[in-house]
Design an enzyme around this catalytic site. Structure first.
Site, mmCIF file in Angstrom:
data_model
loop_
_atom_site.group_PDB
_atom_site.id
_atom_site.type_symbol
_atom_site.label_atom_id
_atom_site.label_comp_id
_atom_site.label_asym_id
_atom_site.label_seq_id
_atom_site.Cartn_x
_atom_site.Cartn_y
_atom_site.Cartn_z
ATOM 1 N N GLU A 126 -11.064 3.695 10.446
ATOM 2 C CA GLU A 126 -11.467 2.548 9.625
ATOM 3 C C GLU A 126 -10.744 1.269 10.045
ATOM 4 O OE1 GLU A 126 -12.869 4.675 5.498
ATOM 5 O OE2 GLU A 126 -10.994 3.555 5.439
ATOM 6 N N LYS A 141 0.818 -1.215 0.000
ATOM 7 C CA LYS A 141 0.000 0.000 0.000
ATOM 8 C C LYS A 141 0.851 1.264 0.000
ATOM 9 C CE LYS A 141 -3.781 -0.385 2.768
ATOM 10 N NZ LYS A 141 -4.593 -0.759 3.970
ATOM 11 N N GLU A 148 -6.943 2.799 8.446
ATOM 12 C CA GLU A 148 -6.612 4.212 8.261
ATOM 13 C C GLU A 148 -7.623 5.091 8.971
ATOM 14 O OE1 GLU A 148 -6.984 6.150 4.528
ATOM 15 O OE2 GLU A 148 -8.853 5.169 3.998
ATOM 16 N N ARG A 205 -12.133 13.861 8.187
ATOM 17 C CA ARG A 205 -13.152 14.710 7.549
ATOM 18 C C ARG A 205 -14.498 14.032 7.675
ATOM 19 N NH1 ARG A 205 -14.120 11.101 3.555
ATOM 20 N NH2 ARG A 205 -12.299 10.027 2.736
ATOM 21 N N ASN A 258 -9.766 8.782 8.469
ATOM 22 C CA ASN A 258 -10.127 9.907 7.614
ATOM 23 C C ASN A 258 -10.498 11.091 8.493
ATOM 24 O OD1 ASN A 258 -9.730 8.566 5.155
ATOM 25 N ND2 ASN A 258 -11.702 7.556 5.353
ATOM 26 N N LYS A 312 -0.509 -7.808 5.954
ATOM 27 C CA LYS A 312 -1.142 -9.098 5.740
ATOM 28 C C LYS A 312 -2.450 -8.811 4.996
ATOM 29 C CE LYS A 312 -1.728 -13.464 6.859
ATOM 30 N NZ LYS A 312 -1.098 -14.131 5.733
ATOM 31 N N TYR A 313 -2.731 -9.573 3.929
ATOM 32 C CA TYR A 313 -3.975 -9.384 3.189
ATOM 33 C C TYR A 313 -5.037 -10.281 3.812
ATOM 34 C CZ TYR A 313 -7.178 -8.868 -0.725
ATOM 35 O OH TYR A 313 -8.277 -8.587 -1.509
ATOM 36 N N HIS A 337 -12.241 -1.381 -4.133
ATOM 37 C CA HIS A 337 -11.958 -0.732 -2.848
ATOM 38 C C HIS A 337 -12.770 0.535 -2.632
ATOM 39 C CE1 HIS A 337 -8.751 -3.617 -2.618
ATOM 40 N NE2 HIS A 337 -8.067 -3.062 -3.584
HETATM 41 P P1 ADP Z 1 -8.045 4.037 0.710
HETATM 42 O O1 ADP Z 1 -7.391 5.093 1.541
HETATM 43 O O2 ADP Z 1 -7.547 4.023 -0.695
HETATM 44 O O3 ADP Z 1 -9.539 4.017 0.828
HETATM 45 P P2 ADP Z 1 -7.818 1.878 2.699
HETATM 46 O O4 ADP Z 1 -6.550 1.620 3.419
HETATM 47 O O5 ADP Z 1 -8.910 2.571 3.460
HETATM 48 O O6 ADP Z 1 -7.508 2.653 1.333
HETATM 49 O O7 ADP Z 1 -8.413 0.520 2.148
HETATM 50 C C1 ADP Z 1 -9.539 0.506 1.308
HETATM 51 C C2 ADP Z 1 -10.067 -0.911 1.151
HETATM 52 O O8 ADP Z 1 -9.024 -1.774 0.655
HETATM 53 C C3 ADP Z 1 -10.535 -1.553 2.441
HETATM 54 O O9 ADP Z 1 -11.852 -1.200 2.785
HETATM 55 C C4 ADP Z 1 -10.412 -3.019 2.068
HETATM 56 O O10 ADP Z 1 -11.480 -3.393 1.219
HETATM 57 C C5 ADP Z 1 -9.144 -3.069 1.235
HETATM 58 N N1 ADP Z 1 -7.957 -3.358 2.087
HETATM 59 C C6 ADP Z 1 -7.082 -2.469 2.625
HETATM 60 N N2 ADP Z 1 -6.146 -3.081 3.393
HETATM 61 C C7 ADP Z 1 -6.417 -4.412 3.350
HETATM 62 C C8 ADP Z 1 -5.826 -5.586 3.960
HETATM 63 N N3 ADP Z 1 -4.762 -5.521 4.758
HETATM 64 N N4 ADP Z 1 -6.414 -6.786 3.714
HETATM 65 C C9 ADP Z 1 -7.505 -6.880 2.890
HETATM 66 N N5 ADP Z 1 -8.099 -5.813 2.306
HETATM 67 C C10 ADP Z 1 -7.581 -4.599 2.516
#
Ligand code: ADP
Length: 447
Positions: free
Chosen positions: A275, A158, A287, A291, A289, A201-202, A235
């Site tokens: 989140e 990421k 993360e 706002r 947000n 980790k995914y 996403h």
């Molecule tokens: P963004 O800032 O682009 O919205 P996020 O970090 O909030 O990114 O992640 C957005 C989405 O991506 C999450 O709601 C989830 O669906 C997927 N995601 C993010 N991190 C993971 C993770 N470690 N494992 C599985 N899915 C993830």
């Protein structure tokens, strides 16, 4: 309270802020690009001022134009809405340097939380559980592979500056690592000017659960429960609800208190969303947000509070109008995002609205800047409306959603409405059994 508030945004969210201002007796100023001269937010505000050409870089993102608009109109505070400049720490600093009030948190908090690596470190230090992953940034393919081997595949790479679902790549095996790592870096660089990445980790079957928080900037923090935003495409959220169908009152209380305490400790001011991914009863921070979120109305519905009103109060130095003990949940709310997009590929579909009819009745709210004859410009986000329903329980909310979607007429452009009609035919939607991968799988299987 402020003498006059300028809204540095457009579309439904600009209207949303104007509505709160009007109820509080605060004059509002709309800003608009030349492409938005006929927009509803321009008509609804007390005053309007053109800040540049169609391209958002030269209008809604132009800091000098927005500051000048405040000088010209005498606005003393700026509400940024979501998107555009809402999470831009440099903008907040400039606003404050001009003796104007930014309706949101401090530049410092935006900066800390806007970088996902420092956000995760901060969350951890505040006692918030996080997704297992790399300690900070990952600087080479070799390092990335070592982390993959350590945590086990799949992992997600990421961009620390990422947002809107961009700058994220999954690697299912070591063979996929190099490409995923380099792509995430390149996307981070191209979209956000920052190629730093980290690895997590995914998670295989999590739900997306986010906690609405509010701080008064004086060391008090509250939470307004969770929203489940697991139905996502690329996403990006498309259907959101509160409370989360899988969250027990006890879990809500526990994670809510952790978040409210963190906000209090930070001295955070304004609305925020923390989140998480939620799997097997555990919460993992992804993360924050700093706002108002697009999906804030589902929280407003079940708690009966106006979150924009609270933002205005807190920014002006007033206390929140409620304490944690005053807050209780009534019923269930669902929001669907109506985009001007053509299915099945979700291609943006700007054009002229030939007929528009808004659903009504008990428990139905439509936040939209559409009107008959409106021309949706091709330059901006494709979100054209949010349909929010509220019922005594989830089955009632779903039945109401079905009924309200049936009343809605948006002619002249393609929209995502048929997607929601189709989703309401699915058993899993009614049982609430879905995770963040459900929608993509369903769409891949032909919807
Ligand atoms: P963004 O800032 O682009 O919205 P996020 O970090 O909030 O990114 O992640 C957005 C989405 O991506 C999450 O709601 C989830 O669906 C997927 N995601 C993010 N991190 C993971 C993770 N470690 N494992 C599985 N899915 C993830």
């Amino acid at each position: 309270m402020f003498d006059k508030v300028l809204i540095a945004n457009r579309g439904e969210i600009a209207l949303r802020v104007i509505r709160a201002c009007r109820e509080m007796g605060i004059p509002s100023v709309a800003v608009h690009s030349t492409a938005d001269a006929d927009a509803m937010h321009v008509r609804m505000a007390d005053e309007a001022i053109c800040i540049g050409p169609a391209s958002s870089t030269d209008s809604y993102l132009s800091i000098p134009s927005i500051i000048s608009a405040c000088e010209v109109t005498g606005a003393t505070a700026i509400h940024p809405g979501y998107g555009f400049l809402s999470e831009n720490a440099r903008f907040v600093q400039i606003v404050e340097d001009h003796d104007l009030t930014f309706i949101g948190p401090s530049a410092e908090h935006i900066r800390t939380m806007g970088d996902k690596i420092t956000a995760k470190d901060t969350a951890k230090a505040l006692g918030i559980p996080v997704v297992p992953g790399s300690e900070g940034g990952v600087n080479s393919v070799e390092e990335a592979k070592a982390i993959g081997a350590d945590f086990g595949y799949p992992v997600i790479i990421k961009a620390t500056a990422g947002g809107g679902g961009r700058g994220m790549k999954v690697a299912n095996s070591e063979a996929e690592m190099e490409k995923a790592y380099l792509t995430a870096r390149a996307e981070g660089k191209a979209a956000f000017g920052n190629d730093e990445v980290y690895i997590e980790k995914y998670l295989q079957k999590p739900r997306h659960i986010e906690i609405q928080v509010f701080g008064d900037g004086q060391g008090n923090g509250v939470h307004l429960g969770e929203r489940d935003c697991s139905l996502q495409r690329r996403h990006q959220k498309v259907f959101e609800e509160a409370p989360g169908p899988s969250i027990s009152p006890e879990e809500r209380k526990n994670i809510g208190e952790i978040c409210a305490n963190a906000i209090a400790k930070m001295g955070y001011r304004g609305a925020g969303t923390i989140e998480f991914l939620y799997e097997d009863g555990e919460f993992y921070f992804i993360e924050m947000n700093t706002r108002l979120q697009v999906e804030h109305p589902v929280t407003e519905a079940i708690f009966g509070v106006d979150l924009v009103r609270e933002q205005l109060r807190v920014a002006s130095g007033m206390p929140l109008s409620f304490t944690q003990d005053d807050l209780s949940i009534y019923g269930h709310a669902i929001e669907v995002r109506i985009n001007a997009e053509r299915l099945p590929n979700f291609a943006p579909c700007p054009g002229t609205i030939t007929q528009y009819h808004v659903p009504g009745g008990l428990g139905v709210r439509m936040d939209s800047a559409l009107y008959d004859g409106y021309r949706i410009p091709p330059y901006y986000d494709s979100l054209i409306g949010k349909l929010i329903v509220h019922g005594r329980d989830r089955p009632e909310a779903l039945a109401r959603l079905n009924r309200a979607l049936g009343e809605l007429i948006v002619d002249g452009v393609d929209t995502t409405v048929p997607l929601f009609h189709a989703l309401l035919q699915e058993k899993d939607i009614h049982t609430g059994e879905y995770n963040i991968h459900w929608l993509e799988k369903w769409l891949d299987a032909g919807g």
